[in-house]
Write a protein that holds these residues in place. Sequence first.
Motif, PDB file in Angstrom:
ATOM      1  N   LEU A 153       0.810  -1.220   0.000  1.00  0.00           N
ATOM      2  CA  LEU A 153       0.000   0.000   0.000  1.00  0.00           C
ATOM      3  C   LEU A 153       0.849   1.279   0.000  1.00  0.00           C
ATOM      4  O   LEU A 153       0.552   2.204  -0.755  1.00  0.00           O
ATOM      5  N   PRO A 154       1.914   1.360   0.828  1.00  0.00           N
ATOM      6  CA  PRO A 154       2.700   2.601   0.788  1.00  0.00           C
ATOM      7  C   PRO A 154       3.275   2.896  -0.591  1.00  0.00           C
ATOM      8  O   PRO A 154       3.508   4.048  -0.934  1.00  0.00           O
ATOM      9  N   ASN A 155       3.476   1.874  -1.385  1.00  0.00           N
ATOM     10  CA  ASN A 155       4.072   2.112  -2.685  1.00  0.00           C
ATOM     11  C   ASN A 155       3.084   2.581  -3.741  1.00  0.00           C
ATOM     12  O   ASN A 155       3.491   3.008  -4.809  1.00  0.00           O
ATOM     13  N   CYS A 156       1.793   2.452  -3.467  1.00  0.00           N
ATOM     14  CA  CYS A 156       0.864   3.064  -4.423  1.00  0.00           C
ATOM     15  C   CYS A 156       0.089   4.192  -3.750  1.00  0.00           C
ATOM     16  O   CYS A 156      -1.028   4.521  -4.130  1.00  0.00           O
ATOM     17  N   ILE A 157       0.708   4.799  -2.741  1.00  0.00           N
ATOM     18  CA  ILE A 157       0.015   5.823  -1.956  1.00  0.00           C
ATOM     19  C   ILE A 157      -0.392   7.022  -2.815  1.00  0.00           C
ATOM     20  O   ILE A 157      -1.468   7.582  -2.627  1.00  0.00           O
ATOM     21  N   GLY A 158       0.465   7.390  -3.770  1.00  0.00           N
ATOM     22  CA  GLY A 158       0.178   8.569  -4.592  1.00  0.00           C
ATOM     23  C   GLY A 158      -1.153   8.434  -5.297  1.00  0.00           C
ATOM     24  O   GLY A 158      -2.033   9.290  -5.194  1.00  0.00           O
ATOM     25  N   GLN A 159      -1.318   7.315  -5.981  1.00  0.00           N
ATOM     26  CA  GLN A 159      -2.558   7.069  -6.713  1.00  0.00           C
ATOM     27  C   GLN A 159      -3.748   6.994  -5.764  1.00  0.00           C
ATOM     28  O   GLN A 159      -4.817   7.494  -6.071  1.00  0.00           O
ATOM     29  N   ILE A 160      -3.537   6.347  -4.610  1.00  0.00           N
ATOM     30  CA  ILE A 160      -4.650   6.194  -3.675  1.00  0.00           C
ATOM     31  C   ILE A 160      -5.105   7.556  -3.174  1.00  0.00           C
ATOM     32  O   ILE A 160      -6.299   7.869  -3.170  1.00  0.00           O
ATOM     33  N   VAL A 161      -4.142   8.399  -2.796  1.00  0.00           N
ATOM     34  CA  VAL A 161      -4.497   9.724  -2.278  1.00  0.00           C
ATOM     35  C   VAL A 161      -5.255  10.514  -3.338  1.00  0.00           C
ATOM     36  O   VAL A 161      -6.308  11.104  -3.073  1.00  0.00           O
ATOM     37  N   THR A 162      -4.727  10.479  -4.570  1.00  0.00           N
ATOM     38  CA  THR A 162      -5.375  11.258  -5.626  1.00  0.00           C
ATOM     39  C   THR A 162      -6.798  10.778  -5.877  1.00  0.00           C
ATOM     40  O   THR A 162      -7.736  11.572  -5.944  1.00  0.00           O
ATOM     41  N   THR A 163      -6.968   9.471  -6.019  1.00  0.00           N
ATOM     42  CA  THR A 163      -8.300   8.944  -6.310  1.00  0.00           C
ATOM     43  C   THR A 163      -9.265   9.252  -5.173  1.00  0.00           C
ATOM     44  O   THR A 163     -10.415   9.617  -5.406  1.00  0.00           O
ATOM     45  N   THR A 164      -8.777   9.110  -3.935  1.00  0.00           N
ATOM     46  CA  THR A 164      -9.631   9.415  -2.795  1.00  0.00           C
ATOM     47  C   THR A 164     -10.053  10.869  -2.830  1.00  0.00           C
ATOM     48  O   THR A 164     -11.214  11.209  -2.618  1.00  0.00           O
ATOM     49  N   PHE A 165      -9.087  11.726  -3.122  1.00  0.00           N
ATOM     50  CA  PHE A 165      -9.403  13.141  -3.106  1.00  0.00           C
ATOM     51  C   PHE A 165     -10.415  13.496  -4.188  1.00  0.00           C
ATOM     52  O   PHE A 165     -11.355  14.239  -3.947  1.00  0.00           O
ATOM     53  N   GLY A 222      -7.447  18.587  -6.956  1.00  0.00           N
ATOM     54  CA  GLY A 222      -7.208  17.152  -7.125  1.00  0.00           C
ATOM     55  C   GLY A 222      -6.303  16.882  -8.314  1.00  0.00           C
ATOM     56  O   GLY A 222      -5.388  16.051  -8.231  1.00  0.00           O
ATOM     57  N   ASP A 223      -6.544  17.612  -9.401  1.00  0.00           N
ATOM     58  CA  ASP A 223      -5.678  17.448 -10.577  1.00  0.00           C
ATOM     59  C   ASP A 223      -4.240  17.828 -10.242  1.00  0.00           C
ATOM     60  O   ASP A 223      -3.290  17.137 -10.623  1.00  0.00           O
ATOM     61  N   GLY A 224      -4.098  18.960  -9.498  1.00  0.00           N
ATOM     62  CA  GLY A 224      -2.765  19.392  -9.091  1.00  0.00           C
ATOM     63  C   GLY A 224      -2.106  18.348  -8.210  1.00  0.00           C
ATOM     64  O   GLY A 224      -0.919  18.043  -8.355  1.00  0.00           O
ATOM     65  N   LEU A 225      -2.891  17.780  -7.311  1.00  0.00           N
ATOM     66  CA  LEU A 225      -2.392  16.752  -6.401  1.00  0.00           C
ATOM     67  C   LEU A 225      -1.886  15.548  -7.180  1.00  0.00           C
ATOM     68  O   LEU A 225      -0.836  14.975  -6.877  1.00  0.00           O
ATOM     69  N   ARG A 226      -2.631  15.186  -8.216  1.00  0.00           N
ATOM     70  CA  ARG A 226      -2.226  14.033  -9.020  1.00  0.00           C
ATOM     71  C   ARG A 226      -0.889  14.304  -9.704  1.00  0.00           C
ATOM     72  O   ARG A 226       0.010  13.465  -9.679  1.00  0.00           O
ATOM     73  N   ASP A 227      -0.772  15.501 -10.280  1.00  0.00           N
ATOM     74  CA  ASP A 227       0.490  15.834 -10.939  1.00  0.00           C
ATOM     75  C   ASP A 227       1.639  15.844  -9.943  1.00  0.00           C
ATOM     76  O   ASP A 227       2.765  15.472 -10.268  1.00  0.00           O
ATOM     77  N   ALA A 228       1.355  16.294  -8.712  1.00  0.00           N
ATOM     78  CA  ALA A 228       2.420  16.421  -7.731  1.00  0.00           C
ATOM     79  C   ALA A 228       2.819  15.064  -7.168  1.00  0.00           C
ATOM     80  O   ALA A 228       3.993  14.785  -6.957  1.00  0.00           O
ATOM     81  N   LEU A 229       1.832  14.211  -6.913  1.00  0.00           N
ATOM     82  CA  LEU A 229       2.130  12.937  -6.258  1.00  0.00           C
ATOM     83  C   LEU A 229       2.631  11.897  -7.243  1.00  0.00           C
ATOM     84  O   LEU A 229       3.348  10.982  -6.869  1.00  0.00           O
ATOM     85  N   ASP A 230       2.224  12.012  -8.480  1.00  0.00           N
ATOM     86  CA  ASP A 230       2.603  10.992  -9.445  1.00  0.00           C
ATOM     87  C   ASP A 230       3.208  11.648 -10.672  1.00  0.00           C
ATOM     88  O   ASP A 230       2.574  11.760 -11.707  1.00  0.00           O
TER      89      ASP A 230
END
Lengths: 447, 314
Positions: free
Chosen positions: A359-371, A434-442
């Motif tokens: 789970l920690p290794n796909c945290i970026g995607q999880i956070v973005t999708t949740t948001f 959320g879009d910004g978060l996705r770009d930043a996390l992934d």
Amino acid sequence: MAEKKMKRPIGSLRPDVDDILSWNDLPENAFEPASTEEKESFIQDRESVSYWKDAWRRLKKNKVAMVAMVIVILIGLFAFVGPFIVPYSYDQVISGANNIHPWHYSLEDQAKISAYIEEHTGTANLSPDEAVAQAEAEAAARGETLSAVDAAKIRAAAKANQGKGEENVTQDDAVKALGIKAKPFGYTNAELERMAAGESVFPHVFGCDTQGRDIMVRTMIGARVSMIVGICCAVIVLVIGALYGSISGYCGGKVDAVMQRIVEVIYTIPEVLVILLMGSTLKPILEEFQNSGDGPLQNLVTLLGANLISIFLTFGLLYWVTMSRLIRGQILQLKQQEYVTAARALGAEGGRIIKRHLLPNCIGQIVTTTFLQIPSAIFTESFLSFLGMGVSAPMTSLGSMCSDALGGLNTYPYRLFIPAAILSLMILCLNLFGDGLRDALDPRLKK
Amino acid sequence: MTKYVLKRVLMAVITLFVVICLTFFLMNAVPGTPWLSEKTPSEATIAALNEKYGLDKPLIVQLGKYLENLAHLDFGNSIKMQKDRPVLEIILTMFPISASIGAIAILWAILVGVPLGCLAAYRRGTWVDSLLRVICTIGISMPGFVIATMLLHAFTGGIEGLKFFPTIFQQGTAKSYVLPCLALGFYPMCYLSRQTRTAMLDAINQEYIKTARAKGLRNKTIIFKHALRNALIPVITYLGPQIAFTLCGGFVVETVFTIPGLGRYFVSSISNRDYPLIMGTTIFLAAFIIVMNLIVDLLYKLVDPRINLAKGGE
């Protein structure tokens, strides 16, 4: 020591005798703890950047996302802190405040207006029959005929207006003729008198609705309901989706096959239909349950409100599917990695591997999708409320405020525009952030 | 291929069955009966009514009976809203209204959205792209009812001099269709144009586009013949469910514009507890959406022969 090791012929299996012998020559203080000075010199020139720091740095550079974040925070303050500042409550009926506009005329101006009206029309008000006759004449001038429904409406309005000096059909004309300017914010006459007496009265910034409830407070409460629904639904989706997806992905084989068939069935269910159905059926069920006794569960339902719980349940049951698919896909990829094999070789159990490694290794995607689930939940909730299947009176939400405003749309358009604007702004900013978060996390996804 | 099709059809049937059962039990779990009205009927009347419509039997028997009738395409009769009129007949009179509005809406959404997406991708980074991006982001952030009510307010007399369209929907007059179709198609239009832009950017950066350029083909040919065809696959993914949903009636748009369509009727049948009508409309709409999804899934193969359906279609 390191230099010595370098001298070894590469590929040789022969033990390096010199090296082993030199172990005995270690200085006596070799195993003493390092001093702070030594530690200092060991630290690299640049500070190490963690994943979150790195993401935050990228996010800060994204101006659109930052502006969106600030607006979301402002709306959040408006929704959560606002109701404590305004001295009215969302279901408080303020006497004499029915239908007041977000602007007012001072008492002197009101006196002038009524004098003007009295002067020009003879009687202060049209009788219901006169009002209908006048409307019919107007309609005829436009080449239309007045429908029976409209005639009845006018009659009722005229009846309601009788005896109220300042609310007259020709008030607008009087205002125009006298050149009086309206002052911002709404006050009732009683409040204006109190203000004249030196008291300070909190204004009705957005006016009041048909029943005399302050629209600003209702907007705040509505925004609060929307935000709570958004956040709670996102959390529910995250928990169910992450659990289901990671178990399905990690176990694989038959377990995965069965779990994925279930997901496919839920995925193909037409969600809007089921949401409408569940939204309207779960509410009475929960209300009945709430009234059935006094246990801790019933109290919980009362605390949160049957409406909100039914929306949470609907979301929880339908929307986790996308999340679980995403997480399963990630896990399937990650579980082939060496570090998972290593962890398994060390005897780690499935639960630990999922929790600590996958789970920690796909945290970026999880956070973005949740948001991004938050704006979509708000979207759906407002849709339900608009159709009258979301939260019910006296509780309010932005969607139900919009549908309430439909009745007097032409007279009180701001009743629709204010909640609609806040709702759209909220969803827009959450989407942009959320879009910004996705770009930043992934950063891999960004092109 | 045949195996895949069979699998998908089986899946669709199971989904439909799940929806039927879900609807049935949810509906019956709601407290209250369809017989509640202003004056409460007596116990004996309720019992007689329940017996007449078979509501006194255990739920599972009722469900079995319903499924059996359904196999003969018998959706039962409405028990409240249009008393004793066959549900199928009601659906078939209302569906064309919803479908005609939905079809126009989705058509304009495609005809405007896809070219706009291409334009944004082609002029990437210029003011055209930025402007379209702003419009589309705002468009997908505005709930349908906001757009619908704003249009209703602006063009039916709310703003002086802009009263172009009638407030009350009248079937058959072209003017009545303009606003509902505009409102219903706006969200799909924005979404489509965003999707097309992303897909086009993906396609434009591919090697075969470079080859086409190197061959000296005209820009128009490259964009429409080479890039767009490949960019359409993700667009079709979205279109399938969206077409079905739009055709079945924007619940909100029909409510706002008082259109006597299926979507609005579905909503009011729920609040009226007209059991056969709820079941009928849900099953009809669900079946329609599921079948549309199935068709789109199968169409993939035709659009892009590279997709291997037997391996899950991904």
